[in-house]
Design an enzyme around this catalytic site. Sequence first.
Site, PDB file in Angstrom:
ATOM      1  N   ASP A  48      36.290   3.391  38.534  1.00 59.75           N
ATOM      2  CA  ASP A  48      35.811   4.482  37.667  1.00 59.75           C
ATOM      3  C   ASP A  48      35.968   5.821  38.383  1.00 59.75           C
ATOM      4  O   ASP A  48      36.285   6.840  37.748  1.00 59.75           O
ATOM      5  CB  ASP A  48      34.336   4.280  37.313  1.00 59.75           C
ATOM      6  CG  ASP A  48      34.093   2.927  36.678  1.00 59.75           C
ATOM      7  OD1 ASP A  48      34.994   2.443  35.976  1.00 59.75           O
ATOM      8  OD2 ASP A  48      33.014   2.353  36.898  1.00 59.75           O
ATOM      9  N   ASN A  70      43.153  -2.311  36.924  1.00 63.84           N
ATOM     10  CA  ASN A  70      43.296  -2.765  38.306  1.00 63.84           C
ATOM     11  C   ASN A  70      44.119  -4.055  38.282  1.00 63.84           C
ATOM     12  O   ASN A  70      44.511  -4.520  37.207  1.00 63.84           O
ATOM     13  CB  ASN A  70      41.930  -2.905  39.012  1.00 63.84           C
ATOM     14  CG  ASN A  70      41.063  -4.002  38.397  1.00 63.84           C
ATOM     15  OD1 ASN A  70      41.551  -4.878  37.687  1.00 63.84           O
ATOM     16  ND2 ASN A  70      39.779  -3.948  38.666  1.00 63.84           N
ATOM     17  N   ASP A 118      22.422   0.302  36.714  1.00 70.29           N
ATOM     18  CA  ASP A 118      22.916  -0.647  37.718  1.00 70.29           C
ATOM     19  C   ASP A 118      21.757  -1.180  38.555  1.00 70.29           C
ATOM     20  O   ASP A 118      20.996  -0.406  39.150  1.00 70.29           O
ATOM     21  CB  ASP A 118      23.932   0.044  38.633  1.00 70.29           C
ATOM     22  CG  ASP A 118      25.252   0.286  37.925  1.00 70.29           C
ATOM     23  OD1 ASP A 118      25.444  -0.234  36.811  1.00 70.29           O
ATOM     24  OD2 ASP A 118      26.103   1.000  38.492  1.00 70.29           O
ATOM     25  N   GLY A 145      27.616   2.261  34.574  1.00 68.12           N
ATOM     26  CA  GLY A 145      28.361   2.105  33.330  1.00 68.12           C
ATOM     27  C   GLY A 145      29.705   2.782  33.531  1.00 68.12           C
ATOM     28  O   GLY A 145      29.766   3.906  34.034  1.00 68.12           O
ATOM     29  N   SER A 163      27.574   7.230  44.997  1.00 66.59           N
ATOM     30  CA  SER A 163      28.523   7.212  46.128  1.00 66.59           C
ATOM     31  C   SER A 163      29.659   8.221  45.941  1.00 66.59           C
ATOM     32  O   SER A 163      30.532   8.317  46.801  1.00 66.59           O
ATOM     33  CB  SER A 163      29.118   5.809  46.259  1.00 66.59           C
ATOM     34  OG  SER A 163      30.012   5.547  45.185  1.00 66.59           O
TER      35      SER A 163
HETATM   36  O1  RIB Z   1      32.696  -0.245  37.354  1.00 64.68           O
HETATM   37  C1  RIB Z   1      31.401  -0.328  37.837  1.00 64.68           C
HETATM   38  C2  RIB Z   1      30.438  -0.355  36.703  1.00 64.68           C
HETATM   39  O2  RIB Z   1      30.641  -1.515  35.945  1.00 64.68           O
HETATM   40  C3  RIB Z   1      28.989  -0.374  37.108  1.00 64.68           C
HETATM   41  O3  RIB Z   1      28.429   0.897  37.199  1.00 64.68           O
HETATM   42  C4  RIB Z   1      28.357  -1.247  36.033  1.00 64.68           C
HETATM   43  O4  RIB Z   1      27.406  -0.564  35.293  1.00 64.68           O
HETATM   44  C5  RIB Z   1      29.501  -1.753  35.163  1.00 64.68           C
HETATM   45  O5  RIB Z   1      29.635  -1.026  34.022  1.00 64.68           O
END
Ligand code: RIB
Length: 306
Positions: A252, A184, A12, A38, A291
């Site tokens: 996530d 979502n 990221d 990811g 986080s």
């Molecule tokens: O959902 C957030 C994620 O989406 C981030 O970490 C980014 O890498 C994408 O995969």
Amino acid sequence: MDIAVIGSNMVDLISYIDNMPKEGETLEAPDFEIGCGGKGANQAVAAAKMGSDVMMVTKVGDDLFADNTIQNLESYGIDTEYTHKVPGTSSGVAPIFVDPESQNRILIIKGANQYLSPEDVDLAAEKLKQCSLIVLQLEIPLQTIYRAIEFGNEHGIPVILNPAPASKDLDFSYVCKCDFFIPNESELEILTGMPVKTEEQIKAAASTLINKGVKDVIVTMGSRGVMWVTKEDVQMVNSHKVSAIDTTGAGDAFTGCFAHYLAKDGDVSHAIKMATAFAALSVTKRGTQASYPSLDEVEQLVAMRA
Ligand code: RIB
């Protein structure tokens, strides 16, 4: 092994911006951070932080990001036996823009993630068979997702599918073979073509999926909470009131924490409650995995509401 995450990892590249530049414009932004992300890796880390034994089937490139990604997964105790490098390919990267309202815009360049194949699922078969839950998202090829769903069905392993980022090509005959579907609101809108502004609209859109044969649908709605829709019932769980700084990776966070509690004892209602708290805490800090809260922090927040 408790949970197998078959999915993506990304690096990221997060810019904290005041405004998005217009075409041809150069703007200064106040801050930048680089982190491990990811959707698949984020979910794996969330589940591992809550205490699950997690394995990750994923692919990294052969660039300077690859070893760091593997080391990062291992630092959370995640099994990387089936995390392989793809020669001559870059790792997945995600330029992310977070605005002053804490909302994010994300680009993904899949890199090595696009080479995670159905064969990779079968290569990991012996270890996957030991898992009690499979968790999937959509940053890897759809054929690989379909093979993972079939694999889960063949071996009686429940499957969670988080359809992020949403793809209109997703074949719903496979979605119906999953045990939990966690979009979502915007993913629900794209996948159903229905409006999702109000709770009634979200309920109607989720119900069309149930009528198509999708099992449990759990819609994450950010600060509005979570809606759990089944054939028999609709339940709302309110979100916690927190001061949001960066919402990246909150979905996530929810899915990974939900997977942990589901794998633990199968109590869906409790899993939603804990995951709602986990996701709320995740938006109070910058970054994605960086986080994510500890088990103590989650339990404290849940206890405050009880
Ligand atoms: O959902 C957030 C994620 O989406 C981030 O970490 C980014 O890498 C994408 O995969």
